[in-house]
Design a protein around this motif. Structure first.
Motif, PDB file in Angstrom:
ATOM      1  N   ILE A 117       0.777  -1.243   0.075  1.00 52.20           N
ATOM      2  CA  ILE A 117      -0.168  -0.087   0.027  1.00 52.20           C
ATOM      3  C   ILE A 117       0.917   1.244   0.051  1.00 52.20           C
ATOM      4  O   ILE A 117       0.508   2.041  -0.753  1.00 52.20           O
ATOM      5  CB  ILE A 117      -1.008  -0.115   1.167  1.00 52.20           C
ATOM      6  CG1 ILE A 117      -1.962  -0.934   1.046  1.00 52.20           C
ATOM      7  CG2 ILE A 117      -1.693   1.354   1.426  1.00 52.20           C
ATOM      8  CD1 ILE A 117      -2.958  -1.411   2.151  1.00 52.20           C
ATOM      9  N   ALA A 118       1.900   1.061   0.675  1.00 56.89           N
ATOM     10  CA  ALA A 118       2.762   2.432   1.036  1.00 56.89           C
ATOM     11  C   ALA A 118       3.405   2.527  -0.586  1.00 56.89           C
ATOM     12  O   ALA A 118       3.710   3.840  -1.120  1.00 56.89           O
ATOM     13  CB  ALA A 118       3.805   2.016   1.707  1.00 56.89           C
ATOM     14  N   ARG A 119       3.717   1.603  -1.197  1.00 59.29           N
ATOM     15  CA  ARG A 119       4.288   1.644  -2.580  1.00 59.29           C
ATOM     16  C   ARG A 119       3.250   2.176  -3.621  1.00 59.29           C
ATOM     17  O   ARG A 119       3.829   3.029  -4.653  1.00 59.29           O
ATOM     18  CB  ARG A 119       4.863   0.453  -3.062  1.00 59.29           C
ATOM     19  CG  ARG A 119       5.582   0.306  -4.420  1.00 59.29           C
ATOM     20  CD  ARG A 119       5.711  -1.142  -5.027  1.00 59.29           C
ATOM     21  NE  ARG A 119       4.538  -1.798  -5.161  1.00 59.29           N
ATOM     22  CZ  ARG A 119       3.738  -1.712  -6.487  1.00 59.29           C
ATOM     23  NH1 ARG A 119       4.346  -0.915  -7.394  1.00 59.29           N
ATOM     24  NH2 ARG A 119       2.704  -2.480  -6.381  1.00 59.29           N
ATOM     25  N   LEU A 120       2.151   1.651  -3.362  1.00 56.54           N
ATOM     26  CA  LEU A 120       1.002   2.247  -4.410  1.00 56.54           C
ATOM     27  C   LEU A 120       0.572   3.701  -4.137  1.00 56.54           C
ATOM     28  O   LEU A 120       0.395   4.282  -5.292  1.00 56.54           O
ATOM     29  CB  LEU A 120      -0.337   1.298  -4.137  1.00 56.54           C
ATOM     30  CG  LEU A 120      -0.014  -0.112  -4.667  1.00 56.54           C
ATOM     31  CD1 LEU A 120      -1.193  -0.950  -4.345  1.00 56.54           C
ATOM     32  CD2 LEU A 120      -0.005  -0.127  -6.347  1.00 56.54           C
ATOM     33  N   VAL A 121       0.506   4.053  -3.039  1.00 56.05           N
ATOM     34  CA  VAL A 121      -0.113   5.294  -2.667  1.00 56.05           C
ATOM     35  C   VAL A 121       1.189   6.440  -2.650  1.00 56.05           C
ATOM     36  O   VAL A 121       0.951   7.556  -2.697  1.00 56.05           O
ATOM     37  CB  VAL A 121      -0.571   5.662  -1.188  1.00 56.05           C
ATOM     38  CG1 VAL A 121      -1.926   4.738  -1.350  1.00 56.05           C
ATOM     39  CG2 VAL A 121      -0.007   5.189  -0.292  1.00 56.05           C
ATOM     40  N   LYS A 122       2.369   5.928  -2.914  1.00 53.85           N
ATOM     41  CA  LYS A 122       3.597   6.904  -2.811  1.00 53.85           C
ATOM     42  C   LYS A 122       3.621   7.951  -1.685  1.00 53.85           C
ATOM     43  O   LYS A 122       3.816   9.141  -1.858  1.00 53.85           O
ATOM     44  CB  LYS A 122       3.947   7.694  -4.130  1.00 53.85           C
ATOM     45  CG  LYS A 122       4.038   6.356  -5.519  1.00 53.85           C
ATOM     46  CD  LYS A 122       3.989   7.283  -6.721  1.00 53.85           C
ATOM     47  CE  LYS A 122       4.241   6.034  -7.866  1.00 53.85           C
ATOM     48  NZ  LYS A 122       3.181   5.258  -7.847  1.00 53.85           N
ATOM     49  N   ALA A 123       3.469   7.610  -0.549  1.00 53.00           N
ATOM     50  CA  ALA A 123       3.350   8.385   0.774  1.00 53.00           C
ATOM     51  C   ALA A 123       3.760   7.447   1.740  1.00 53.00           C
ATOM     52  O   ALA A 123       3.390   6.330   1.757  1.00 53.00           O
ATOM     53  CB  ALA A 123       1.884   9.091   0.658  1.00 53.00           C
ATOM     54  N   ASN A 124       4.084   8.127   2.936  1.00 52.15           N
ATOM     55  CA  ASN A 124       4.150   7.574   4.264  1.00 52.15           C
ATOM     56  C   ASN A 124       2.825   7.197   4.692  1.00 52.15           C
ATOM     57  O   ASN A 124       1.597   8.000   4.243  1.00 52.15           O
ATOM     58  CB  ASN A 124       4.671   8.502   5.269  1.00 52.15           C
ATOM     59  CG  ASN A 124       6.034   8.675   4.954  1.00 52.15           C
ATOM     60  OD1 ASN A 124       6.674   7.839   4.543  1.00 52.15           O
ATOM     61  ND2 ASN A 124       6.565   9.994   5.230  1.00 52.15           N
ATOM     62  N   ILE A 125       2.635   6.243   5.488  1.00 50.08           N
ATOM     63  CA  ILE A 125       0.994   5.589   5.837  1.00 50.08           C
ATOM     64  C   ILE A 125       1.144   5.512   7.317  1.00 50.08           C
ATOM     65  O   ILE A 125       1.872   5.054   8.082  1.00 50.08           O
ATOM     66  CB  ILE A 125       0.626   4.652   4.916  1.00 50.08           C
ATOM     67  CG1 ILE A 125       1.544   3.150   5.431  1.00 50.08           C
ATOM     68  CG2 ILE A 125       0.447   4.906   3.554  1.00 50.08           C
ATOM     69  CD1 ILE A 125       0.693   2.279   4.746  1.00 50.08           C
ATOM     70  N   GLU A 126      -0.145   5.778   7.816  1.00 53.21           N
ATOM     71  CA  GLU A 126      -0.488   5.716   9.096  1.00 53.21           C
ATOM     72  C   GLU A 126      -1.672   4.500   9.132  1.00 53.21           C
ATOM     73  O   GLU A 126      -2.296   4.797   8.210  1.00 53.21           O
ATOM     74  CB  GLU A 126      -0.861   6.721  10.008  1.00 53.21           C
ATOM     75  CG  GLU A 126       0.175   7.922  10.184  1.00 53.21           C
ATOM     76  CD  GLU A 126       0.031   9.070  10.854  1.00 53.21           C
ATOM     77  OE1 GLU A 126      -1.097   9.041  11.197  1.00 53.21           O
ATOM     78  OE2 GLU A 126       0.716   9.971  10.801  1.00 53.21           O
ATOM     79  N   LEU A 127      -1.600   3.777  10.046  1.00 56.65           N
ATOM     80  CA  LEU A 127      -2.647   2.709  10.122  1.00 56.65           C
ATOM     81  C   LEU A 127      -3.673   2.847  11.264  1.00 56.65           C
ATOM     82  O   LEU A 127      -3.487   3.511  12.272  1.00 56.65           O
ATOM     83  CB  LEU A 127      -2.075   1.359  10.495  1.00 56.65           C
ATOM     84  CG  LEU A 127      -1.034   1.059   9.445  1.00 56.65           C
ATOM     85  CD1 LEU A 127      -0.595  -0.627   9.696  1.00 56.65           C
ATOM     86  CD2 LEU A 127      -1.786   0.848   8.058  1.00 56.65           C
ATOM     87  N   ALA A 128      -5.035   2.452  10.898  1.00 60.32           N
ATOM     88  CA  ALA A 128      -6.022   2.459  11.748  1.00 60.32           C
ATOM     89  C   ALA A 128      -6.751   1.244  11.592  1.00 60.32           C
ATOM     90  O   ALA A 128      -6.411   0.466  10.398  1.00 60.32           O
ATOM     91  CB  ALA A 128      -7.143   3.549  11.627  1.00 60.32           C
ATOM     92  N   VAL A 129      -7.406   0.521  12.452  1.00 56.60           N
ATOM     93  CA  VAL A 129      -8.120  -0.767  12.385  1.00 56.60           C
ATOM     94  C   VAL A 129      -9.484  -0.406  11.862  1.00 56.60           C
ATOM     95  O   VAL A 129     -10.187   0.288  12.178  1.00 56.60           O
ATOM     96  CB  VAL A 129      -8.090  -1.899  13.593  1.00 56.60           C
ATOM     97  CG1 VAL A 129      -8.681  -3.077  13.416  1.00 56.60           C
ATOM     98  CG2 VAL A 129      -6.765  -1.392  14.289  1.00 56.60           C
ATOM     99  N   VAL A 130     -10.052  -1.326  10.830  1.00 55.56           N
ATOM    100  CA  VAL A 130     -11.580  -1.142  10.578  1.00 55.56           C
ATOM    101  C   VAL A 130     -12.166  -2.592  10.515  1.00 55.56           C
ATOM    102  O   VAL A 130     -11.220  -3.506  10.335  1.00 55.56           O
ATOM    103  CB  VAL A 130     -11.420  -0.544   9.134  1.00 55.56           C
ATOM    104  CG1 VAL A 130     -11.032   0.771   9.119  1.00 55.56           C
ATOM    105  CG2 VAL A 130     -10.523  -1.213   8.119  1.00 55.56           C
TER     106      VAL A 130
END
Length: 567
Positions: A117-130
């Motif tokens: 997902i980090a590679r696809l969105v080309k951005a740092n990511i933060e996670l939440a649970v859903v």
């Protein structure tokens, strides 16, 4: 945010005392045998809920748990993650936090998903649970096929050019899947099922073709396209429905079946010549998602018990009334599915057959070959049935045959177009059915409407207008001022409408001895007085107001039902 570490879900749930060691052991054995995900095994075995799993993961990983049911998603941000990845990883982009993208994951311990997902969105990511169920519902709702439909329509326009194309030959074309006309229709059907549309309207205008969906009883514009594609669309749909493609001057009706993902969808089609071409309306009947039970269609529990006891009787006529699109057929089929058993022979006479039920003999009326309701009904009674469903009492002959069948040991279920329950026996008499036959055969009349349900994701308290409060006084009296009411503000879950889904509003008239005696009186007002006394205020209007008081629908919807009854 640092890359998450792999953790063991079972151990987390045991540590937080949501799961016992014995349950974990049983679930691991089940997982080994079936190959299902462990979290799914926990939920399906009833050990924990999805919310408990999500909350436990959030607590263990020290990240937030977001309930998507009450989260107003931004479609532009959501689409930054491609749909294929969103579905594969059960993930959804939620918020741009200026330098990091908040991603909701049903399994935040999936390290591969994090990296991809980090590679696809080309951005740092933060996670939440859903919650997995909610994230899939959100994906279905947001990744709609509007752009795909528009692009397919443009491709079809280019394919047409200025020359004539014989779309009648498409049926025999081995490369049909690639034809722009088929891609367009497939996209339209996929999107319609995804947004729970009940009808698709394809309407040629003077310079444009518009495609609209009816969702929860309200039409919404899906797309507009070049008017030139109207004729090929109508031709293709006629081919799919086995209609006469050369006939453009007369209305035609047909049906076909399509498969959308894993769902089988029956499509009823109606074509009608208009000023600028043929208008096509398609009713979608999703066979896979239909729960045919009386307690699942919005009927109050007390009314369910009364109605079940009525349809359990060995003979008599039971009518369900209301305008087109009020859910009459669904109610009858719900009753029929509960009555269906090996010991009983059930026959239905319909135009068209809307739901296919195993173990029931269903007959399609065909006026072209003089296979009318009355003719089929006469033949059906010679088949020794216990229960007969007649799709609609359209004329005096059909009504008389149905009532005679009810007098001779058959249970007959049918529909009639009337405004309310009390006026239905009078309508039968107006059709020419003798009074004695109505009194001796008719057991009960169920009248119904459909009201829109407030979207639970954006429901908020609402202060009624003076007009609404005045309208409520006859039903609620002095309690009207103290009652809290709600409405939907509009959010991404309901496409800004404030409503999501519909439920039934009902009233039931039982033909007791007092009502039957009044029916034999020459003055209709005597019967109406007795009918209203029998229903004791349990009317369509009262049920709609009760739903508004419960916070399930709005005062505006209750008033709409009332206005329909007053017309």
């Amino acid at each position: 945010m640092a890359r998450p570490e792999k953790v063991r879900l079972g151990e987390i749930l045991v540590q937080q005392k949501l799961l016992s060691e014995e349950q974990l052991s049983l679930a691991l054995q089940d997982q080994k045998r079936t190959g299902r995900k462990l979290g799914r095994v926990f939920v399906e075995n009833g050990f924990v809920t999805e919310e408990q799993i999500s909350g436990a993961l959030a607590k263990q990983l020290n990240i937030p748990y977001i309930n998507l049911k009450f989260y107003n998603t931004n479609p532009e941000i959501v689409r930054r993650l491609p749909e294929t990845a969103a579905r594969r990883f059960r993930a959804i982009a939620l918020e741009d936090r200026r330098g990091a993208l908040l991603i909701g994951l049903s399994d935040p311990t999936d390290l591969f998903a994090y990296d991809e997902i980090a590679r696809l969105v080309k951005a740092n990511i933060e996670l939440a649970v859903v919650n997995e169920t909610e994230v899939l519902a959100a994906i279905d709702r947001i990744y709609r096929r509007t752009e795909e439909i528009t692009e397919a329509a443009r491709e079809l326009e280019q394919d047409l050019g200025d020359s004539f194309v014989d779309f009648g030959n498409l049926a025999a074309n081995p490369g049909l899947e690639e034809a722009p006309i088929v891609k367009l229709l497939q996209s339209v059907f996929d999107d319609a099922v995804q947004v729970r549309a009940s009808d698709i309207h394809i309407e040629p205008q003077e310079s444009r073709l518009q495609i609209r969906f009816r969702i929860d009883g309200v039409l919404h514009l899906q797309t507009e396209a070049d008017i030139r594609i109207a004729t090929p669309l109508a031709l293709r749909l006629k081919l799919m429905s086995d209609l006469d493609i050369s006939e453009k001057r007369l209305p035609q009706d047909g049906r076909f079946v399509i498969k959308v993902r894993t769902n089988r969808v029956d499509v009823r089609i109606s074509t009608m010549p208009t000023q600028y071409g043929e208008s096509v309306v398609m009713r979608l009947l999703n066979q896979g998602g239909t729960t045919l039970r009386l307690d699942a269609i919005g009927m109050p529990p007390k009314l369910v018990d009364r109605f079940r006891s009525i349809v359990a009787r060995p003979n008599g006529l039971v009518l369900v009334t209301g305008p087109t699109g009020s859910g009459k057929t669904t109610t009858l089929y719900s009753a029929l599915s509960e009555l269906n058993s090996v010991e009983k022979k059930l026959i239905t006479v319909e135009d068209p057959v809307e739901y296919r039920l195993p173990g029931i003999n269903q007959v399609q009326v065909n006026e072209k070959i003089e296979l009318s309701f009355a003719r089929v009904l006469r033949s059906a009674l010679r088949q020794d049935p216990d229960i007969v469903l007649v799709g609609e009492m359209r004329d005096q002959e059909t009504a008389a045959i149905g009532l005679r069948a009810a007098m001779t040991g058959h249970l007959v279920l049918s529909t009639l177009h009337t405004n309310d329950a009390a006026s239905t026996p009078l309508r039968l008499m107006d059709m020419g059915v003798p009074r004695y036959m109505v009194g001796s055969s008719l057991q009960a009349v169920l009248a119904q409407r459909l009201v829109r349900v407030i979207c639970e994701s954006c429901t908020s308290e609402y202060d009624p207008t003076p007009t609404e409060r005045e309208w409520l006084k006859p039903e609620l009296g002095e309690h009207a001022a103290a009652t809290r009411f709600f409405h939907g503000k509009g959010c991404s879950h309901c496409n800004g409408m404030g409503y999501r889904g519909r439920t039934g509003v009902y009233e039931l008239l039982e033909m007791t001895s007092a009502v039957v005696n009044a029916a034999n009186h020459h003055d209709p007002s005597v019967f109406l007085k007795a009918a209203h006394a029998q229903m004791e205020g349990e009317t369509l209007r009262r049920h709609a107001v009760q739903l508004a008081v419960q916070g399930r629908t709005t005062i505006a919807e209750a008033m709409r039902i009332s206005n329909q009854l007053d017309e």
